[in-house]
Design an enzyme around this catalytic site. Structure first.
Site, PDB file in Angstrom:
ATOM      1  N   ALA A 177     -29.621  33.319 -10.830  1.00 17.23           N
ATOM      2  CA  ALA A 177     -29.883  32.138 -11.659  1.00 17.23           C
ATOM      3  C   ALA A 177     -30.774  31.156 -10.911  1.00 17.23           C
ATOM      4  O   ALA A 177     -30.780  31.138  -9.675  1.00 17.23           O
ATOM      5  CB  ALA A 177     -28.560  31.480 -12.015  1.00 17.23           C
ATOM      6  N   GLY A 233     -26.752  36.239 -10.271  1.00 20.62           N
ATOM      7  CA  GLY A 233     -27.140  36.611 -11.626  1.00 20.62           C
ATOM      8  C   GLY A 233     -28.069  37.809 -11.644  1.00 20.62           C
ATOM      9  O   GLY A 233     -28.131  38.540 -12.637  1.00 20.62           O
ATOM     10  N   GLU A 275     -25.812  40.616 -11.669  1.00 17.27           N
ATOM     11  CA  GLU A 275     -25.152  40.649 -12.984  1.00 17.27           C
ATOM     12  C   GLU A 275     -26.104  41.230 -14.036  1.00 17.27           C
ATOM     13  O   GLU A 275     -25.705  42.006 -14.900  1.00 17.27           O
ATOM     14  CB  GLU A 275     -24.688  39.242 -13.364  1.00 17.27           C
ATOM     15  N   GLU A 319     -22.598  33.626  -4.933  1.00 21.11           N
ATOM     16  CA  GLU A 319     -22.299  32.390  -5.666  1.00 21.11           C
ATOM     17  C   GLU A 319     -21.284  31.494  -4.954  1.00 21.11           C
ATOM     18  O   GLU A 319     -21.409  30.269  -4.989  1.00 21.11           O
ATOM     19  CB  GLU A 319     -21.776  32.719  -7.077  1.00 21.11           C
TER      20      GLU A 319
HETATM   21  C1  3H9 Z   1     -26.209  32.590  -9.840  1.00 20.63           C
HETATM   22  O1  3H9 Z   1     -26.924  33.564  -9.899  1.00 20.63           O
HETATM   23  C2  3H9 Z   1     -25.174  32.277 -10.872  1.00 20.63           C
HETATM   24  C3  3H9 Z   1     -24.915  33.417 -11.772  1.00 20.63           C
HETATM   25  O2  3H9 Z   1     -23.644  33.948 -11.533  1.00 20.63           O
HETATM   26  C4  3H9 Z   1     -25.126  33.089 -13.212  1.00 20.63           C
HETATM   27  C5  3H9 Z   1     -24.386  31.968 -13.780  1.00 20.63           C
HETATM   28  C6  3H9 Z   1     -24.566  31.718 -15.210  1.00 20.63           C
HETATM   29  N1  3H9 Z   1     -33.016  29.540  -7.606  1.00 20.63           N
HETATM   30  O3  3H9 Z   1     -34.868  31.504   0.779  1.00 20.63           O
HETATM   31  P1  3H9 Z   1     -36.362  31.529   0.682  1.00 20.63           P
HETATM   32  C7  3H9 Z   1     -36.392  29.375  -3.743  1.00 20.63           C
HETATM   33  S1  3H9 Z   1     -26.393  31.476  -8.580  1.00 20.63           S
HETATM   34  C8  3H9 Z   1     -34.011  28.683  -7.380  1.00 20.63           C
HETATM   35  O4  3H9 Z   1     -37.132  30.636   1.567  1.00 20.63           O
HETATM   36  P2  3H9 Z   1     -36.372  34.218   1.686  1.00 20.63           P
HETATM   37  C9  3H9 Z   1     -36.137  28.677  -2.418  1.00 20.63           C
HETATM   38  O5  3H9 Z   1     -35.623  27.380  -2.617  1.00 20.63           O
HETATM   39  C10 3H9 Z   1     -27.691  32.135  -7.574  1.00 20.63           C
HETATM   40  N2  3H9 Z   1     -34.814  28.741  -6.297  1.00 20.63           N
HETATM   41  O6  3H9 Z   1     -36.935  33.012   0.802  1.00 20.63           O
HETATM   42  C11 3H9 Z   1     -37.543  28.670  -1.825  1.00 20.63           C
HETATM   43  O7  3H9 Z   1     -38.254  27.614  -2.462  1.00 20.63           O
HETATM   44  P3  3H9 Z   1     -39.353  26.801  -1.656  1.00 20.63           P
HETATM   45  C12 3H9 Z   1     -27.226  33.236  -6.713  1.00 20.63           C
HETATM   46  C13 3H9 Z   1     -34.584  29.726  -5.425  1.00 20.63           C
HETATM   47  O8  3H9 Z   1     -37.308  35.330   1.506  1.00 20.63           O
HETATM   48  C14 3H9 Z   1     -38.124  30.000  -2.319  1.00 20.63           C
HETATM   49  O9  3H9 Z   1     -37.348  30.367  -3.467  1.00 20.63           O
HETATM   50  N3  3H9 Z   1     -28.281  33.656  -5.831  1.00 20.63           N
HETATM   51  C15 3H9 Z   1     -33.552  30.639  -5.577  1.00 20.63           C
HETATM   52  O10 3H9 Z   1     -36.071  33.750   3.054  1.00 20.63           O
HETATM   53  C16 3H9 Z   1     -38.058  31.104  -1.290  1.00 20.63           C
HETATM   54  O11 3H9 Z   1     -36.707  31.222  -0.844  1.00 20.63           O
HETATM   55  C17 3H9 Z   1     -28.423  33.183  -4.581  1.00 20.63           C
HETATM   56  O12 3H9 Z   1     -27.628  32.411  -4.102  1.00 20.63           O
HETATM   57  C18 3H9 Z   1     -32.754  30.543  -6.754  1.00 20.63           C
HETATM   58  N4  3H9 Z   1     -31.760  31.410  -7.009  1.00 20.63           N
HETATM   59  O13 3H9 Z   1     -34.965  34.604   1.032  1.00 20.63           O
HETATM   60  C19 3H9 Z   1     -29.614  33.676  -3.809  1.00 20.63           C
HETATM   61  N5  3H9 Z   1     -33.560  31.488  -4.530  1.00 20.63           N
HETATM   62  O14 3H9 Z   1     -40.381  27.803  -1.261  1.00 20.63           O
HETATM   63  C20 3H9 Z   1     -30.389  32.516  -3.255  1.00 20.63           C
HETATM   64  C21 3H9 Z   1     -34.573  31.106  -3.736  1.00 20.63           C
HETATM   65  O15 3H9 Z   1     -39.767  25.763  -2.604  1.00 20.63           O
HETATM   66  N6  3H9 Z   1     -31.589  32.909  -2.564  1.00 20.63           N
HETATM   67  N7  3H9 Z   1     -35.200  30.043  -4.267  1.00 20.63           N
HETATM   68  O16 3H9 Z   1     -38.610  26.243  -0.461  1.00 20.63           O
HETATM   69  C22 3H9 Z   1     -31.595  33.492  -1.359  1.00 20.63           C
HETATM   70  O17 3H9 Z   1     -30.577  33.833  -0.797  1.00 20.63           O
HETATM   71  C23 3H9 Z   1     -32.924  33.700  -0.693  1.00 20.63           C
HETATM   72  O18 3H9 Z   1     -33.830  32.819  -1.294  1.00 20.63           O
HETATM   73  C24 3H9 Z   1     -33.479  35.135  -0.784  1.00 20.63           C
HETATM   74  C25 3H9 Z   1     -34.936  35.150  -0.235  1.00 20.63           C
HETATM   75  C26 3H9 Z   1     -32.613  36.061   0.078  1.00 20.63           C
HETATM   76  C27 3H9 Z   1     -33.502  35.629  -2.202  1.00 20.63           C
END
Ligand code: 3H9
Length: 708
Positions: free
Chosen positions: A73, A112, A115, A135
């Site tokens: 998400a 998500g 999911e 999450e």
């Molecule tokens: C969810 O899914 C809820 C569900 O159950 C549904 C409910 C209804 N959203 O980390 P990085 C941005 S909750 C928005 O530097 P990497 C991040 O801020 C979600 N933005 O890259 C950054 O922005 P900026 C569950 C996001 O390669 C840019 O993307 N998922 C999101 O080191 C690059 O990110 C998570 O918790 C997001 N979901 O790592 C996963 N994700 O360039 C969260 C990233 O402006 N994400 N951004 O600073 C991560 O763990 C890492 O970003 C990932 C990549 C491993 C994917």
């Protein structure tokens, strides 16, 4: 909800549609991480429905463009009202689509994203892909039926492992858990297309992950597993609600039919999302990413390559830093002044690795590989070709200057020369070299091989490239980098020192070490501040106080009791006593009535009136002293952002992430309240509590540290 019915096809900027033979290839193209924001959800609905109604399409392949399948998400949407279509509605709708949908996964399928993949009928993935439901780390739980579908697909225990602990797993493990149907070698899309054709040829029935619709068992049948994860959640994420909410959601769904369980989840989810803990955790998520954005270090500045490293000094810190290099697969040359020091240091490193093998953290072969990367010497010429050298000798400015001028004379041009000093003036260290622009601070936290924080110190000479290299090293070491300017203790230790100072004074005034530490532990800190001092050794600060005695301002209160303990040989754990006493094994702090007696004596000698001290005063004194110092650090431009200070507290000192950080905590408390306390303590305890100008200005303008 209205779904597409074959006419009025809504085009989507972020979801692509392509017909290849009898397959529809649907692509998610929402850089950087294909987050499932509103536009993506709308596009997914319309394009998958288009495929389901198109007679030419027999099966659908869903794939992400760019670096990942999807990271879940869009976290930024959580601050806004929910907008339909909800991810859950999409996933539930796909259960009814009769053409097989195959998710083709690379990069990450997180939250998500996983999911969504579970909403597909099959999943294929490249070997490097990662799967998870992180999450809980954002204070929520998988809210698009992940808590119901994952147990049905992977079994309860595996589902709890992912959902409650939030750690990602590899594609291979996901395959073993039944989440992935096939690992694809070579091109993912080609592999997914072959897989889809095979399904069609073999007329393989679709697998719908909400089946069976009735519950999959009674909580009583799984009592032990459930208790295991409840205990793990309490231990690993102490004080945090979300793992328990996630567990409760899974447990509810065991007996309930699927539809009823997801309805219950839809009630539970907004409560979690709107909680203070979730807001703090989301703040922490973005703060961590913000910390990597350094003024002056744009995309045009690249980090220098580090193919081999050097470490000078093989004491505790040096040993940990050497392990960081070896763990990252980088050959490291170690220098010490004597063969004996080298042997002792290497012996400790070997023991450390052996401990990791014994605990099952690494294999024997991995230990051997790491040890093979370490070379030792007493000769400076051996580091001449190192790309980055970290000096980690004890805190003595003249010694460090001497080492840097030796390094300057032997090390190749273009290498980064770093010091791991915690307090010294790195401007002075840099200025003894002919290349001060290549000198930076790399401040590790104890134990260096474990703690995730790396404070990168920018001197007045450091080049942007050298800073980029330091931040790059943090990534290579799988740590979080944050930049600090030169100042006594830089950002992290400087902002924490007033907390230690107040804890020391509070004992003089009548609180016991155990009372103080309990207040801080109850707040969420992993250990009490005085127990940490005992662990590090009280002589560290004692030596520093002695070396800086000539600078002491007589109007500032002095920690006489801390000195007295050291004079009595109570240096902490290593001598069996300090603020506490230590029994057998020497690691468990035992309250020691002797400390109270010594404190009484010191209080009489220094004219301190002892009294009962409330827990709330302890919390306010320890936490707001740090906040006031943090504000001064910002005021002086030593940290770029309040959120950088928060990241350093989280990853350097174990500050509870669900409280956001020390500065975020001050904002939540209300800066007028914080200032009021700071002024009150200033009037009672004097100069050390002088309120920060920034704090006063923020209060006057109704602003805050972290909300701009
Ligand atoms: C969810 O899914 C809820 C569900 O159950 C549904 C409910 C209804 N959203 O980390 P990085 C941005 S909750 C928005 O530097 P990497 C991040 O801020 C979600 N933005 O890259 C950054 O922005 P900026 C569950 C996001 O390669 C840019 O993307 N998922 C999101 O080191 C690059 O990110 C998570 O918790 C997001 N979901 O790592 C996963 N994700 O360039 C969260 C990233 O402006 N994400 N951004 O600073 C991560 O763990 C890492 O970003 C990932 C990549 C491993 C994917």
């Amino acid at each position: 909800m209205l779904f597409f019915r074959g006419e009025n096809i809504a085009m989507s900027e972020v979801i692509g549609f392509e017909l290849r033979g009898r397959l529809a290839i649907i692509t998610i193209d929402n850089p950087p991480v294909n987050a499932l924001g509103l536009e993506v959800r709308q596009g997914l609905i319309s394009q998958v429905d288009r495929a389901s109604w198109d007679e030419k399409v027999a099966a659908i392949v869903l794939i992400g463009l760019g670096r990942t399948f999807t990271a879940g998400a869009d976290i930024r949407e959580f601050d806004k009202p929910v907008q339909e279509p909800h991810l859950l509605s999409i996933i539930d709708h796909w259960d009814t689509i009769e053409k097989p949908i195959i998710a083709a996964i690379h990069g990450t399928a997180l939250g998500g994203g996983l999911e969504l993949a579970l909403g597909c009928h099959f999943r294929v993935a490249v070997q490097a892909a990662m799967f998870g439901t992180p999450e809980v780390k954002l204070g929520i739980f998988p809210g698009a039926a992940g808590t119901q579908r994952l147990p049905r697909v992977a079994g309860l225990e595996h589902a709890l492992e992912l959902i409650v602990l939030g750690e990602p797993i590899s594609a291979m493990k996901a395959f073993q858990y039944g989440i992935v149907d096939q690992i694809i070698e070579g091109d993912l899309l080609d592999g997914a297309i072959s897989f889809a054709e095979k399904i069609l040829e073999e007329k393989m029935p679709r697998r719908v992950s909400s089946q069976p619709k009735q519950g999959i068992g009674s909580p009583d049948d799984f009592k032990d597993i459930i208790q295991k994860y409840r205990d793990l959640a309490s231990r690993k994420m102490r004080g945090q609600d979300s793992p328990h909410q996630a567990l409760a959601s899974v447990v509810d769904g065991l007996e309930m039919p699927y539809e009823q369980a997801v309805l219950k989840d839809r009630e539970r989810f907004p409560i979690c999302k709107d909680s203070d803990q979730s807001k703090a955790l989301r703040y922490a998520f973005f703060a961590e990413r913000e910390a990597s954005k350094i003024p002056g270090v744009g995309k045009n500045i690249s980090a220098r390559a580090i193919t081999n490293g050097g470490v000078i000094g093989l004491g505790t810190m040096g040993q940990g830093i050497v392990m960081c290099f070896a763990n990252a697969g980088i050959p490291v040359q170690v220098l010490e002044s004597s063969q004996e020091a080298l042997e002792n240091g290497i012996k400790n490193i070997q023991q450390n690795y052996q401990g990791m093998v014994d605990r099952g953290r690494i294999s024997d072969q991995e230990m051997v590989n790491c040890l093979d990367l370490i070379s030792t010497s007493t000769d400076y010429s051996t580091v001449a070709d190192s790309d980055l050298i970290i000096e980690a000798v004890f805190e003595n400015l003249e010694l460090k200057k001497d080492i840097f001028s030796k390094l300057d004379s032997v090390v190749k041009k273009g290498a980064v020369l770093a010091t791991n000093t915690s307090y010294m003036d790195i401007n002075q260290i840099a200025s003894v070299t002919s290349r001060p622009e290549d000198v930076i601070g790399l401040h590790f936290f104890v134990p260096a091989q474990v703690m995730k924080m790396l404070e990168v110190v920018r001197t007045k000479y450091s080049s942007n490239e050298a800073i980029a290299t330091g931040m790059g090293l943090a990534k290579i070491f799988k740590k979080v980098g944050g930049v600090a300017g030169v100042s006594h203790g830089f950002v992290a230790n400087r902002s924490r020192a007033p907390m230690v100072r107040e804890a020391n004074f509070l004992v003089e005034e009548g609180a016991s070490p155990a009372q103080i530490d309990k207040v801080l532990r109850d707040f969420g800190m992993p250990m009490g501040v005085l127990a940490v001092s005992d662990m590090s050794g009280l002589d560290v600060s004692w030596r520093m106080r002695k070396s800086l005695a000539h600078l002491h301002d007589d109007e500032e209160r002095y920690p006489y009791l801390a000195d007295r303990l050291c004079e009595m040989g109570r240096l902490g754990r290593k001598t069996g006593s300090g603020w506490y006493t230590y029994g057998e094994g020497g690691t468990v702090p035992i309250p020691d009535p002797q400390v109270d007696i010594i404190a009484q004596e010191v209080a009489i000698e220094t004219g301190i009136e002892r009294r009962q001290i409330s827990d709330s005063e302890i919390a306010d004194r320890c936490l707001f002293a740090a906040v006031n110092e943090g504000a001064k650090i910002l005021e002086e431009g030593i940290a770029y952002r309040a959120s950088d200070i928060d990241i350093m507290w989280q990853y350097g000192f174990g500050f509870p992430r669900w409280r956001g950080g020390i500065m975020y905590h001050a904002d939540k408390t209300g800066l007028p309240n914080v200032l009021q306390k700071v002024e009150e303590f200033y009037s009672v305890h004097g100069k050390l509590w002088k309120p920060s100008e920034l704090l006063k200005n923020l209060v006057a303008s109704g602003s805050s540290f972290t909300q701009g």
